[in-house]
Motif scaffolding. Sequence first.
Motif, short mmCIF file in Angstrom:
data_model
loop_
_atom_site.label_atom_id
_atom_site.label_comp_id
_atom_site.label_asym_id
_atom_site.label_seq_id
_atom_site.Cartn_x
_atom_site.Cartn_y
_atom_site.Cartn_z
N SER A 253 32.71 41.36 28.09
CA SER A 253 33.65 40.49 28.38
C SER A 253 34.97 40.79 28.65
CB SER A 253 33.70 39.34 27.15
OG SER A 253 32.64 38.92 26.87
N ALA A 254 35.32 40.21 29.83
CA ALA A 254 36.75 40.74 30.34
C ALA A 254 37.03 39.81 31.54
CB ALA A 254 36.80 42.21 30.70
N ARG A 255 38.14 39.99 32.14
CA ARG A 255 38.75 39.48 33.56
C ARG A 255 39.05 40.70 34.22
NH1 ARG A 255 40.86 33.38 34.37
NH2 ARG A 255 39.46 32.45 32.91
N PRO A 256 38.65 40.70 35.56
CA PRO A 256 38.05 39.94 36.24
C PRO A 256 36.66 40.18 35.85
CG PRO A 256 38.64 41.94 37.53
CD PRO A 256 39.61 41.90 36.22
N LEU A 257 35.66 39.43 36.57
CA LEU A 257 34.33 39.38 36.39
C LEU A 257 33.53 40.82 36.65
CD1 LEU A 257 31.88 37.31 35.44
CD2 LEU A 257 31.48 36.94 38.02
N GLU A 258 33.96 41.44 37.56
CA GLU A 258 33.40 42.72 37.74
C GLU A 258 33.62 43.63 36.56
OE1 GLU A 258 36.58 44.93 40.56
OE2 GLU A 258 36.09 42.93 41.28
N ASP A 259 34.83 43.58 35.99
CA ASP A 259 34.93 44.37 34.89
C ASP A 259 33.84 44.22 33.57
OD1 ASP A 259 36.84 45.98 36.14
OD2 ASP A 259 38.52 45.09 34.86
N ALA A 260 33.78 42.85 33.44
CA ALA A 260 32.64 42.32 32.47
C ALA A 260 31.34 42.97 32.76
CB ALA A 260 32.73 40.79 32.36
N PHE A 261 30.92 42.86 34.16
CA PHE A 261 29.73 43.43 34.45
C PHE A 261 29.74 44.78 34.30
CE2 PHE A 261 27.42 45.50 38.10
CZ PHE A 261 26.22 44.86 38.26
N ARG A 262 30.71 45.55 34.59
CA ARG A 262 30.60 47.20 34.52
C ARG A 262 30.45 47.50 33.03
NH1 ARG A 262 35.52 47.13 38.40
NH2 ARG A 262 34.78 48.42 40.46
N ILE A 263 31.34 46.65 32.10
CA ILE A 263 31.06 46.98 30.72
C ILE A 263 29.49 46.74 30.19
CG2 ILE A 263 31.88 46.27 28.19
CD1 ILE A 263 34.63 45.34 29.66
N SER A 264 29.19 45.58 30.63
CA SER A 264 27.66 45.36 30.15
C SER A 264 26.74 46.29 30.66
CB SER A 264 27.14 44.08 30.75
OG SER A 264 27.34 43.89 32.10
N GLN A 265 26.97 47.02 32.08
CA GLN A 265 26.05 47.84 32.72
C GLN A 265 26.19 49.34 31.93
OE1 GLN A 265 23.77 47.33 35.05
NE2 GLN A 265 23.92 45.01 34.98
N HIS A 266 27.40 49.59 31.72
CA HIS A 266 27.77 50.77 31.31
C HIS A 266 27.16 51.07 29.89
CE1 HIS A 266 30.22 53.63 28.79
NE2 HIS A 266 30.35 54.41 30.06
N ASP A 267 27.30 49.91 28.76
CA ASP A 267 26.51 49.90 27.78
C ASP A 267 25.28 50.10 27.76
OD1 ASP A 267 27.21 49.56 24.76
OD2 ASP A 267 25.71 48.10 24.91
#
Length: 341
Positions: A253-267
């Motif tokens: 969860s973050a802004r922008p959406l691409e950072d939320a995407f990166r966090i979830s994928q990284h985890d």
Amino acid sequence: MASELIEYRPGAGDYAYTFGGRAAVRHVKPGDLISMYTEDCFGGAVRGTSDLPSQVCNFPYLNPVTGPFHVDGAEPGDTLALHFVEIAPARDWAVTTTLPHFGALTSTHTTATLQDPLEERVWKYDVDAAAGVVRYHASRSGHTVELPLSPMHGTVGVAPAAGEARMTITPDAHGGNMDTPELRAGVTVYLGVNVDGALFAIGDGHCRQGEGEVTGAAVEAAMNTVVAVDLIKGVGTPWPRLESDDALLSTGSARPLEDAFRISQHDLVTWSAQLTGLDTLDAYQLIAQAGQAPVGNVVDTNYTMVAKVAKRYLGAVGAAPAYDGVHDRLRALGRQYLSSR
């Protein structure tokens, strides 16, 4: 695992509007089941199409959660496991809205444009639990359609670290208003513990929601929910994770959406590598080709993305069960409870 069924129905003044900054309403133990009532995101004030939230709701007291619950023995560095045994609509109706300056297809305070705000409007859905549907009625015509009933909780979390209190509408590493339709009955949520007792709370029931929660509101409903609680000692969880019978999921969860995407994928990549023993880049390649990326919300103070992979792809390389099989144990406990009623 010795289990106790704890029933809790909050009174009108007992709801929380933050994660953190509030004393526990009950103490529970690992292995307990909690049967709770959760109110909808409008606090039950929007009951029909003439009840505009700006007129009947008390801002900023929106998105109430039931709790927090103190889990005995929970300490920072542990992981809390919450298995959603049952999520059932508490009423035969639900509501949704469009709101000025809120939602994905309007200007907001952070995306300011010279255009009129959206009209504030309310839709009321019929909830037919026996038929397993909710009925949509267009507000400006006679069009109606049945949609599958798919109950979920938009908001679940623990108290944040460092003494913070966060509004329940904000998703972050502590959980919060992630609004992912993946959070349904039969799913276990893993949350990193930041304070003694974890202090978890649950709310924001949806009879169903499209991915992204595009208008800023789903089919909002009060719920009767049963959760099973467990604790994984000495094991941390950096971002909320979910486990179903068939899949593992990571959130960001973050802004922008691409950072939320990166966090979830990284985890999900690093979690998969840990479970399988794969090299990090091998795990990255596997998730890149086998994974999915369901959207949580694109409307809240932080956006939420989910990374998802079927367990069968990890099992093929000898994956250990996540958190030593907690999901399967809690799933069995939940099924035992349901069969005993």
